[in-house]
Design a protein around this motif. Sequence first.
Motif, PDB file in Angstrom:
ATOM      1  N   CYS A  20      -5.946   7.922   6.781  1.00  0.00           N
ATOM      2  CA  CYS A  20      -4.889   7.855   6.044  1.00  0.00           C
ATOM      3  C   CYS A  20      -3.664   6.734   6.245  1.00  0.00           C
ATOM      4  O   CYS A  20      -2.977   6.300   5.549  1.00  0.00           O
ATOM      5  N   PHE A  21      -3.911   6.562   7.519  1.00  0.00           N
ATOM      6  CA  PHE A  21      -2.753   5.402   8.148  1.00  0.00           C
ATOM      7  C   PHE A  21      -3.163   3.992   7.221  1.00  0.00           C
ATOM      8  O   PHE A  21      -2.249   3.485   6.906  1.00  0.00           O
ATOM      9  N   ILE A  22      -4.280   3.752   7.150  1.00  0.00           N
ATOM     10  CA  ILE A  22      -4.886   2.417   6.555  1.00  0.00           C
ATOM     11  C   ILE A  22      -4.383   2.562   5.192  1.00  0.00           C
ATOM     12  O   ILE A  22      -3.900   1.640   4.583  1.00  0.00           O
ATOM     13  N   ALA A  23      -4.627   3.982   4.475  1.00  0.00           N
ATOM     14  CA  ALA A  23      -4.337   3.821   3.124  1.00  0.00           C
ATOM     15  C   ALA A  23      -2.668   3.936   2.798  1.00  0.00           C
ATOM     16  O   ALA A  23      -2.269   3.091   2.058  1.00  0.00           O
ATOM     17  N   MET A  24      -2.010   4.457   3.868  1.00  0.00           N
ATOM     18  CA  MET A  24      -0.410   4.111   3.433  1.00  0.00           C
ATOM     19  C   MET A  24      -0.157   2.850   3.774  1.00  0.00           C
ATOM     20  O   MET A  24       0.847   2.358   3.096  1.00  0.00           O
ATOM     21  N   TYR A  25      -0.861   2.253   4.990  1.00  0.00           N
ATOM     22  CA  TYR A  25      -0.165   0.635   5.069  1.00  0.00           C
ATOM     23  C   TYR A  25      -0.489  -0.027   4.077  1.00  0.00           C
ATOM     24  O   TYR A  25       0.279  -1.021   3.754  1.00  0.00           O
ATOM     25  N   ILE A  26      -1.613  -0.099   3.446  1.00  0.00           N
ATOM     26  CA  ILE A  26      -2.015  -0.622   2.204  1.00  0.00           C
ATOM     27  C   ILE A  26      -0.911  -0.553   1.100  1.00  0.00           C
ATOM     28  O   ILE A  26      -0.773  -1.586   0.349  1.00  0.00           O
ATOM     29  N   ALA A  27      -0.959   0.793   0.764  1.00  0.00           N
ATOM     30  CA  ALA A  27      -0.268   0.959  -0.293  1.00  0.00           C
ATOM     31  C   ALA A  27       1.299   0.568  -0.011  1.00  0.00           C
ATOM     32  O   ALA A  27       1.908  -0.163  -1.054  1.00  0.00           O
ATOM     33  N   CYS A  28       1.813   0.670   1.118  1.00  0.00           N
ATOM     34  CA  CYS A  28       3.319  -0.041   1.541  1.00  0.00           C
ATOM     35  C   CYS A  28       3.150  -1.433   0.897  1.00  0.00           C
ATOM     36  O   CYS A  28       4.199  -1.928   0.764  1.00  0.00           O
ATOM     37  N   ALA A  29       2.313  -2.256   1.820  1.00  0.00           N
ATOM     38  CA  ALA A  29       1.976  -3.470   1.445  1.00  0.00           C
ATOM     39  C   ALA A  29       1.983  -4.048   0.010  1.00  0.00           C
ATOM     40  O   ALA A  29       2.684  -4.847  -0.475  1.00  0.00           O
ATOM     41  N   ALA A  30       1.179  -3.276  -0.546  1.00  0.00           N
ATOM     42  CA  ALA A  30       1.159  -3.407  -2.254  1.00  0.00           C
ATOM     43  C   ALA A  30       2.517  -3.347  -2.942  1.00  0.00           C
ATOM     44  O   ALA A  30       2.720  -4.022  -3.592  1.00  0.00           O
ATOM     45  N   LEU A  31       3.125  -2.018  -2.524  1.00  0.00           N
ATOM     46  CA  LEU A  31       4.641  -1.907  -3.022  1.00  0.00           C
ATOM     47  C   LEU A  31       5.419  -2.959  -2.843  1.00  0.00           C
ATOM     48  O   LEU A  31       6.192  -3.370  -3.677  1.00  0.00           O
ATOM     49  N   ALA A  32       5.349  -3.331  -1.595  1.00  0.00           N
ATOM     50  CA  ALA A  32       6.423  -4.649  -1.261  1.00  0.00           C
ATOM     51  C   ALA A  32       6.251  -5.971  -2.122  1.00  0.00           C
ATOM     52  O   ALA A  32       6.796  -6.203  -2.480  1.00  0.00           O
ATOM     53  N   LEU A  33       4.506  -6.101  -2.107  1.00  0.00           N
ATOM     54  CA  LEU A  33       4.424  -7.312  -2.761  1.00  0.00           C
ATOM     55  C   LEU A  33       4.900  -7.310  -4.402  1.00  0.00           C
ATOM     56  O   LEU A  33       5.145  -8.068  -4.978  1.00  0.00           O
ATOM     57  N   ILE A  34       4.655  -6.018  -4.847  1.00  0.00           N
ATOM     58  CA  ILE A  34       4.966  -5.715  -6.364  1.00  0.00           C
ATOM     59  C   ILE A  34       6.452  -6.017  -6.479  1.00  0.00           C
ATOM     60  O   ILE A  34       6.830  -6.330  -7.391  1.00  0.00           O
TER      61      ILE A  34
END
Length: 156
Positions: A20-34
């Motif tokens: 879950c931590f990894i999924a949230m971390y990747i989602a947060c990075a993707a949202l920042a890039l978007i």
Amino acid sequence: MKNHLDERQYQIELKIAYRCFIAMYIACAALALIGLIPGGELKSVLGETAVLVIGGCLYLFGIVKNGLWTSLKTSGGKSANKMNILRSLIGSILCSAVFSVFYGIAISRRAGEGVSLGKPIGFFFVGIALLSFLTLLLLGKFSKQEEQKLETKYED
């Protein structure tokens, strides 16, 4: 809070929490890039950036503090070879290459036509590679020291 789980259930819970931590971390990075893609400014994704930095630093601190950096396992649970100088060098070069591409894209958008970008991107690549390599070596050194402290602590 009292934990009413047996050892197997506890290990499953830890695995779920890690994923879950990894999924949230990747989602947060993707949202920042978007948020940065359409010409956005860093201010617009400051919250996501702060979460990424804090979460990453806490994770690294925990891994190094418990002496786990040099003996991380692969996602399949198989033991990977211990972190060494060659692995640190390869990881540094790969990360530097990825970030150099993003840096080149960002610079080319702002620089305009006819501007030579090879030299600045080359310096960026070398600088980030060196910084990453030194950071990985330091993390390995500190982790190895902590691992040795824990081994001697539990030998007594």
